[in-house]
Design a protein around this motif. Structure first.
Motif, PDB file in Angstrom:
ATOM      1  N   GLY A 208      51.200  45.602  32.895  1.00 43.49           N
ATOM      2  CA  GLY A 208      49.915  45.505  33.596  1.00 43.49           C
ATOM      3  C   GLY A 208      49.168  46.816  33.450  1.00 43.49           C
ATOM      4  N   GLU A 209      47.865  46.759  33.725  1.00 41.94           N
ATOM      5  CA  GLU A 209      47.011  47.925  33.461  1.00 41.94           C
ATOM      6  C   GLU A 209      47.536  49.206  34.095  1.00 41.94           C
ATOM      7  N   ALA A 210      48.154  49.115  35.264  1.00 40.72           N
ATOM      8  CA  ALA A 210      48.583  50.331  35.968  1.00 40.72           C
ATOM      9  C   ALA A 210      49.676  51.075  35.210  1.00 40.72           C
TER      10      ALA A 210
ATOM     11  N   GLY B  45      43.830  36.096  35.524  1.00 42.60           N
ATOM     12  CA  GLY B  45      43.988  37.132  36.542  1.00 42.60           C
ATOM     13  C   GLY B  45      42.652  37.769  36.867  1.00 42.60           C
ATOM     14  N   ARG B  46      42.574  39.090  36.676  1.00 44.56           N
ATOM     15  CA  ARG B  46      41.331  39.799  36.988  1.00 44.56           C
ATOM     16  C   ARG B  46      40.283  39.641  35.878  1.00 44.56           C
ATOM     17  N   CYS B  47      40.544  38.790  34.906  1.00 44.42           N
ATOM     18  CA  CYS B  47      39.520  38.340  33.937  1.00 44.42           C
ATOM     19  C   CYS B  47      39.266  36.879  34.279  1.00 44.42           C
TER      20      CYS B  47
ATOM     21  N   PRO C  38      53.635  30.362  42.223  1.00 47.54           N
ATOM     22  CA  PRO C  38      53.943  31.762  42.527  1.00 47.54           C
ATOM     23  C   PRO C  38      55.433  32.057  42.517  1.00 47.54           C
ATOM     24  N   ALA C  39      55.802  33.178  41.940  1.00 47.61           N
ATOM     25  CA  ALA C  39      57.188  33.635  42.057  1.00 47.61           C
ATOM     26  C   ALA C  39      57.346  34.155  43.480  1.00 47.61           C
ATOM     27  N   SER C  40      58.365  33.660  44.185  1.00 50.10           N
ATOM     28  CA  SER C  40      58.529  34.117  45.562  1.00 50.10           C
ATOM     29  C   SER C  40      59.709  35.080  45.703  1.00 50.10           C
TER      30      SER C  40
ATOM     31  N   VAL D 295      54.967  32.152  34.687  1.00 49.98           N
ATOM     32  CA  VAL D 295      54.630  31.527  35.972  1.00 49.98           C
ATOM     33  C   VAL D 295      53.437  32.272  36.563  1.00 49.98           C
ATOM     34  N   GLU D 296      52.435  31.516  36.951  1.00 49.11           N
ATOM     35  CA  GLU D 296      51.176  32.090  37.447  1.00 49.11           C
ATOM     36  C   GLU D 296      50.867  31.498  38.834  1.00 49.11           C
ATOM     37  N   ALA D 297      50.571  32.396  39.771  1.00 48.72           N
ATOM     38  CA  ALA D 297      50.359  31.963  41.160  1.00 48.72           C
ATOM     39  C   ALA D 297      49.082  31.150  41.342  1.00 48.72           C
ATOM     40  N   THR D 298      48.020  31.526  40.640  1.00 47.37           N
ATOM     41  CA  THR D 298      46.740  30.835  40.857  1.00 47.37           C
ATOM     42  C   THR D 298      46.640  29.615  39.944  1.00 47.37           C
TER      43      THR D 298
ATOM     44  N   ALA E 271      45.829  39.367  31.486  1.00 46.30           N
ATOM     45  CA  ALA E 271      45.844  39.874  30.109  1.00 46.30           C
ATOM     46  C   ALA E 271      47.237  40.355  29.721  1.00 46.30           C
ATOM     47  N   ALA E 272      47.910  41.086  30.602  1.00 51.78           N
ATOM     48  CA  ALA E 272      49.235  41.623  30.264  1.00 51.78           C
ATOM     49  C   ALA E 272      50.244  40.490  30.058  1.00 51.78           C
ATOM     50  N   GLY E 273      50.211  39.504  30.949  1.00 49.95           N
ATOM     51  CA  GLY E 273      51.176  38.407  30.869  1.00 49.95           C
ATOM     52  C   GLY E 273      50.980  37.565  29.615  1.00 49.95           C
TER      53      GLY E 273
ATOM     54  N   GLY F  56      43.397  50.644  34.143  1.00 53.52           N
ATOM     55  CA  GLY F  56      42.153  50.124  34.719  1.00 53.52           C
ATOM     56  C   GLY F  56      41.374  49.233  33.769  1.00 53.52           C
ATOM     57  N   THR F  57      41.919  48.980  32.579  1.00 50.61           N
ATOM     58  CA  THR F  57      41.151  48.181  31.619  1.00 50.61           C
ATOM     59  C   THR F  57      41.932  46.960  31.144  1.00 50.61           C
ATOM     60  N   VAL F  58      41.197  46.006  30.609  1.00 49.58           N
ATOM     61  CA  VAL F  58      41.799  44.823  30.016  1.00 49.58           C
ATOM     62  C   VAL F  58      42.590  45.219  28.769  1.00 49.58           C
ATOM     63  N   ASP F  59      42.021  46.125  27.992  1.00 50.14           N
ATOM     64  CA  ASP F  59      42.708  46.574  26.770  1.00 50.14           C
ATOM     65  C   ASP F  59      44.055  47.203  27.118  1.00 50.14           C
TER      66      ASP F  59
ATOM     67  N   ALA G 290      36.622  41.488  35.010  1.00 50.44           N
ATOM     68  CA  ALA G 290      36.268  42.385  33.910  1.00 50.44           C
ATOM     69  C   ALA G 290      35.205  41.769  33.020  1.00 50.44           C
ATOM     70  N   ARG G 291      34.367  42.653  32.488  1.00 47.31           N
ATOM     71  CA  ARG G 291      33.252  42.208  31.652  1.00 47.31           C
ATOM     72  C   ARG G 291      33.309  42.860  30.273  1.00 47.31           C
ATOM     73  N   TRP G 292      33.811  44.094  30.207  1.00 45.78           N
ATOM     74  CA  TRP G 292      33.738  44.852  28.947  1.00 45.78           C
ATOM     75  C   TRP G 292      35.115  45.124  28.364  1.00 45.78           C
ATOM     76  N   MET G 293      35.213  44.988  27.039  1.00 48.79           N
ATOM     77  CA  MET G 293      36.375  45.497  26.320  1.00 48.79           C
ATOM     78  C   MET G 293      35.942  46.832  25.685  1.00 48.79           C
TER      79      MET G 293
HETATM   80  C1  FAD Z   1      35.201  43.225  39.345  1.00 45.47           C
HETATM   81  C2  FAD Z   1      36.047  43.840  38.270  1.00 45.47           C
HETATM   82  C3  FAD Z   1      35.435  44.383  37.152  1.00 45.47           C
HETATM   83  C4  FAD Z   1      36.211  44.932  36.131  1.00 45.47           C
HETATM   84  N1  FAD Z   1      35.575  45.379  35.020  1.00 45.47           N
HETATM   85  C5  FAD Z   1      36.315  45.751  33.950  1.00 45.47           C
HETATM   86  C6  FAD Z   1      35.684  45.974  32.690  1.00 45.47           C
HETATM   87  O1  FAD Z   1      34.466  45.802  32.527  1.00 45.47           O
HETATM   88  N2  FAD Z   1      36.483  46.342  31.649  1.00 45.47           N
HETATM   89  C7  FAD Z   1      37.838  46.473  31.771  1.00 45.47           C
HETATM   90  O2  FAD Z   1      38.499  46.804  30.782  1.00 45.47           O
HETATM   91  N3  FAD Z   1      38.454  46.230  32.951  1.00 45.47           N
HETATM   92  C8  FAD Z   1      37.739  45.862  34.038  1.00 45.47           C
HETATM   93  N4  FAD Z   1      38.353  45.526  35.194  1.00 45.47           N
HETATM   94  C9  FAD Z   1      39.821  45.707  35.294  1.00 45.47           C
HETATM   95  C10 FAD Z   1      40.562  44.568  34.570  1.00 45.47           C
HETATM   96  O3  FAD Z   1      40.123  43.339  35.066  1.00 45.47           O
HETATM   97  C11 FAD Z   1      42.057  44.718  34.786  1.00 45.47           C
HETATM   98  O4  FAD Z   1      42.458  46.023  34.404  1.00 45.47           O
HETATM   99  C12 FAD Z   1      42.892  43.728  33.964  1.00 45.47           C
HETATM  100  O5  FAD Z   1      42.296  42.464  33.926  1.00 45.47           O
HETATM  101  C13 FAD Z   1      44.283  43.659  34.582  1.00 45.47           C
HETATM  102  O6  FAD Z   1      45.101  42.742  33.878  1.00 45.47           O
HETATM  103  P1  FAD Z   1      46.630  42.602  34.275  1.00 45.47           P
HETATM  104  O7  FAD Z   1      47.203  41.576  33.407  1.00 45.47           O
HETATM  105  O8  FAD Z   1      47.249  43.952  34.314  1.00 45.47           O
HETATM  106  O9  FAD Z   1      46.642  42.133  35.804  1.00 45.47           O
HETATM  107  P2  FAD Z   1      46.071  40.793  36.440  1.00 45.47           P
HETATM  108  O10 FAD Z   1      44.876  40.337  35.722  1.00 45.47           O
HETATM  109  O11 FAD Z   1      45.955  41.070  37.898  1.00 45.47           O
HETATM  110  O12 FAD Z   1      47.238  39.737  36.180  1.00 45.47           O
HETATM  111  C14 FAD Z   1      48.329  39.572  37.051  1.00 45.47           C
HETATM  112  C15 FAD Z   1      48.532  38.097  37.273  1.00 45.47           C
HETATM  113  O13 FAD Z   1      49.659  37.918  38.148  1.00 45.47           O
HETATM  114  C16 FAD Z   1      49.398  36.810  38.996  1.00 45.47           C
HETATM  115  N5  FAD Z   1      50.293  36.894  40.164  1.00 45.47           N
HETATM  116  C17 FAD Z   1      50.198  37.680  41.257  1.00 45.47           C
HETATM  117  N6  FAD Z   1      51.223  37.437  42.090  1.00 45.47           N
HETATM  118  C18 FAD Z   1      51.990  36.478  41.503  1.00 45.47           C
HETATM  119  C19 FAD Z   1      53.186  35.798  41.858  1.00 45.47           C
HETATM  120  N7  FAD Z   1      53.809  36.027  43.018  1.00 45.47           N
HETATM  121  N8  FAD Z   1      53.688  34.872  41.013  1.00 45.47           N
HETATM  122  C20 FAD Z   1      53.073  34.590  39.828  1.00 45.47           C
HETATM  123  N9  FAD Z   1      51.920  35.188  39.455  1.00 45.47           N
HETATM  124  C21 FAD Z   1      51.394  36.133  40.268  1.00 45.47           C
HETATM  125  C22 FAD Z   1      47.935  36.979  39.330  1.00 45.47           C
HETATM  126  O14 FAD Z   1      47.373  35.785  39.823  1.00 45.47           O
HETATM  127  C23 FAD Z   1      47.367  37.402  37.976  1.00 45.47           C
HETATM  128  O15 FAD Z   1      46.967  36.281  37.223  1.00 45.47           O
HETATM  129  C24 FAD Z   1      37.619  44.969  36.239  1.00 45.47           C
HETATM  130  C25 FAD Z   1      38.236  44.421  37.365  1.00 45.47           C
HETATM  131  C26 FAD Z   1      37.467  43.854  38.365  1.00 45.47           C
HETATM  132  C27 FAD Z   1      38.150  43.211  39.550  1.00 45.47           C
END
Ligand code: FAD
Length: 466
Positions: A413-415, A70-72, A227-229, A62-65, A43-45, A422-425, A87-90
Motif C-alpha cells: 500500500g502507498e504508506a 479503494g481510494r481510486c 471483509p477480512a475479519s 478479498v475486498e471489503a467494499t 491499486a496495491a492489491g 501518498g500516490t497511486v503509483d 485520486a485523480r492524477w498519476m
Molecule cells: C480525495 C483523494 C485524492 C487523492 N488524489 C491523489 C492523486 O491525485 N494522485 C495520487 O497519486 N494519489 C492521490 N490520492 C491517494 C491515492 O488515492 C492512494 O495513495 C492510493 O489509491 C492508495 O492505494 P492502496 O492500494 O495503497 O490503498 P487503498 O486504495 O485504500 O486500498 C485498500 C483496499 O483495502 C480494502 N479493505 C480495507 N479493509 C479491508 C478488510 N478488512 N478486508 C478486505 N478489504 C479491506 C479497502 O476497501 C480498499 O479497497 C488521493 C486520495 C484521496 C482520498
C-alpha cells in the motif's frame, strides 16, 4: 496572468497539484485455499494479484467494499462525466507502469492542462505577484530540503523561511495540505524531501482512475463485499476469515490503509508486532476531499480543467479544479486540518463552504445556479479512514519498517513506499514488490543471484600457504 503548470508545479513540487467496471462479485463459493491471499482491491492489491497470477500461482483478493479501486473510485452516476472521488492524477508518465497499462487497456490518458491561476481576492494575481510566489515556493522547498539533512528530523513548518510575507499561507497550503493532506507542522521534513523525487507532470485518465484500476482487476479472482475479519498467521501459513468463509494460504499480502490497520478492524492471531503497528500509527492518513458543484454555462469563465488557488493567510482555503473534462462540473478540494474539521461537519457544511469560497473569488452571480452538488468524506469511509499517509516529524523510517515481513504476511500500500508514498503509483509499485516477496517466500521465485564476489587477490593466499 496565467502561469504554466510546469513552472508552478516544479516550484511547489506538490503532488499536483464507478462503480467497478465489470468487477463481478465472487459468484462461486469462496475458495478454501490459495497460494497467496490478498486483502484489499485498491491499486496495491490489484498490482499484487496481477503479479501473482502472472507467476501462475493461485491468488484470491478479498475486498471489503462492493467495488475495486479503494481510494481510486470513479463516480459515473452523479454527474454527466466520470468523476474521480479519490485520486485523480498519476505521475511519472515515462516510467509509470499504470500509465502504460491504461494506454494498453484502451483508456484515454492525458497530461494535466498547462495553465493555472492564482486569485488575489476577486482578481487574478499579477505577473510580479506570481513571480514572487514561485520564488517563495522554491525557497520554502529548499529550506525543507536543507532541514531534512540535519541531525534531527523536524517538522516542515519549523523549517520554513519566516519572510514569505503575504504568500506564506499559500505556500503552506500547496506544500502541506494540498500535497499531502496534512498541515506542514504535522509532516516530517525528511519524508517530504524524499517525496520530491516524483516528477511534476501529472497524467489523468479521461474515464477515471477508479475505472482504470477496476479494468486492470478484471481478470483477477476476487471477492467483493467480503471483509477480512481475522487473520491467523505463522511463519508457515495463514488463514483469513471472512463472513463468506475461511481461506487457507501459504502467504498473505495486506494492503489496507495505515489507519485501517491501526483501527484494529482486522484481528490478528497472534497480534501483529507492536513495531509494525507503531510504524503504521506514525504514518497516519491526512485529510483530502473533493466538493463537487455542477455550474452550468461556465459562470466562472474558466478554461477546461483549469486549476485555481488563492492568496490566503489562513488554512481556510481550497483548490479549484474547474470545468472538468469540459463539463459543467467543478471540484473544490479541501484538505489538512481545515478540511478535516469541515468534513466532520457533513456534506451540507462542505457545500456551503464551497459556495462561500467561490463567491469570495468570483462574485455571487457565479455561483447562483448550482444545479447539483456532492462531497466526499474519506475520513468517514470505514475501509479507508482518510486520504493519504505522511510521516509525523521523526518518523520517516517507519515506511521501511512496514515492509518487514510478518511471518508469511507482507504489508503493501502507498504508506509502504519510501518515495512515492501518498500516490497511486506508489501503491501500485508497493503491491508488485510485496507480491515478489510473497512469491519468493513460497518458493515460486528465486532470490536474485548474489553479485559475483570480486576475484581474490592471489597474493594473500600465497602468503597464508607460505
Ligand atoms: C480525495 C483523494 C485524492 C487523492 N488524489 C491523489 C492523486 O491525485 N494522485 C495520487 O497519486 N494519489 C492521490 N490520492 C491517494 C491515492 O488515492 C492512494 O495513495 C492510493 O489509491 C492508495 O492505494 P492502496 O492500494 O495503497 O490503498 P487503498 O486504495 O485504500 O486500498 C485498500 C483496499 O483495502 C480494502 N479493505 C480495507 N479493509 C479491508 C478488510 N478488512 N478486508 C478486505 N478489504 C479491506 C479497502 O476497501 C480498499 O479497497 C488521493 C486520495 C484521496 C482520498
Amino acid at each position: 496572468m496565467t502561469m504554466t503548470r510546469r513552472k508552478f508545479l516544479s516550484a511547489s513540487a506538490a503532488l499536483a497539484v464507478a462503480p467497478a467496471l465489470g468487477a463481478d462479485a465472487w459468484g462461486a463459493p469462496l475458495p478454501r485455499e490459495a497460494d497467496i491471499v490478498v486483502i484489499g482491491a485498491g491499486a496495491a492489491g490489484i498490482a499484487a494479484a496481477r503479479r501473482i497470477k502472472a507467476a501462475n500461482r493461485r491468488v484470491i483478493v478479498v475486498e471489503a467494499t462492493g467495488q475495486i479501486g479503494g481510494r481510486c473510485l470513479t463516480d459515473t452516476a452523479t454527474f454527466d462525466v466520470p468523476f474521480d472521488r479519490g485520486a485523480r492524477w498519476m505521475h511519472n508518465a515515462d516510467t509509470s507502469p499504470m500509465v502504460k497499462l491504461a494506454r494498453g487497456a484502451g483508456l484515454d490518458v492525458y497530461p494535466a492542462p498547462p495553465g493555472q491561476k492564482i486569485r488575489v481576492g476577486r482578481r487574478n494575481a499579477r505577473a510580479g505577484e506570481i513571480e514572487y510566489f514561485l520564488a517563495a515556493l522554491v525557497r520554502a522547498n529548499r529550506a525543507i530540503d536543507d532541514a531534512s539533512r540535519g541531525k534531527v528530523d523536524v517538522s516542515c513548518a519549523s523549517a520554513l523561511p519566516k519572510d514569505l510575507g503575504d504568500w506564506a499561507g499559500t505556500a503552506e497550503f500547496m506544500l502541506g495540505a494540498n500535497a499531502t493532506g496534512k498541515d506542514l507542522k504535522d509532516i516530517s521534513a525528511i519524508d517530504r524531501a524524499r517525496a520530491l523525487e516524483r516528477n511534476n507532470a501529472p497524467i489523468a485518465c479521461r474515464q477515471g482512475l477508479g475505472t482504470l484500476i477496476a479494468k486492470l482487476g478484471e481478470q483477477i479472482p476476487l471477492a467483493l463485499s467480503t471483509p477480512a475479519s481475522r487473520i491467523a498467521w505463522s511463519g508457515r501459513d495463514v488463514t483469513v476469515e471472512t463472513p463468506a468463509g475461511r481461506i487457507a494460504a501459504r502467504a498473505a499480502i495486506i494492503t489496507v490503509s495505515s489507519n485501517v490497520l491501526t483501527a484494529g478492524n482486522i484481528k490478528f492471531t497472534p497480534d501483529i508486532p507492536k513495531r509494525h503497528l507503531d510504524a503504521a500509527a506514525k504514518l497516519s492518513l491526512g485529510s483530502y476531499d473533493h466538493i463537487t458543484l455542477q455550474l452550468p454555462g461556465n459562470p466562472l469563465g474558466l478554461a477546461r480543467d483549469e486549476i485555481i488557488i488563492e492568496q490566503s493567510n489562513s488554512t481556510r482555503t481550497a483548490l479549484l479544479f474547474a470545468d472538468i473534462g469540459s463539463s459543467s462540473m467543478c471540484s473544490i478540494d479541501v484538505a489538512g486540518s481545515f478540511g478535516r474539521d469541515l468534513a466532520a461537519q457533513g456534506e451540507p457544511a462542505m457545500v456551503a463552504f464551497a459556495v462561500e469560497w467561490l463567491t469570495k473569488l468570483f462574485g455571487s452571480d457565479a455561483v447562483a445556479a448550482v444545479r447539483k452538488s456532492s462531497a466526499t468524506r474519506w475520513n468517514a469511509a470505514p475501509f479507508a479512514l482518510g486520504a493519504m499517509s505522511s510521516a509525523a516529524p521523526g518518523s520517516q523510517p517507519s515506511r521501511k519498517i512496514l515492509t518487514e515481513p510478518i511471518g508469511c504476511m507482507f504489508l503493501a500500500g502507498e504508506a509502504t513506499h519510501e518515495t512515492l508514498w501518498g500516490t497511486v503509483d506508489g501503491a501500485w509499485e508497493s503491491g508488485e514488490r510485496a507480491a515478489e516477496a510473497a512469491l519468493r517466500r513460497i518458493g515460486a521465485l528465486r532470490d536474485p543471484e548474489p553479485a559475483a564476489a570480486p576475484a581474490r587477490a592471489p597474493k594473500q593466499r600465497r602468503r597464508v600457504a607460505e
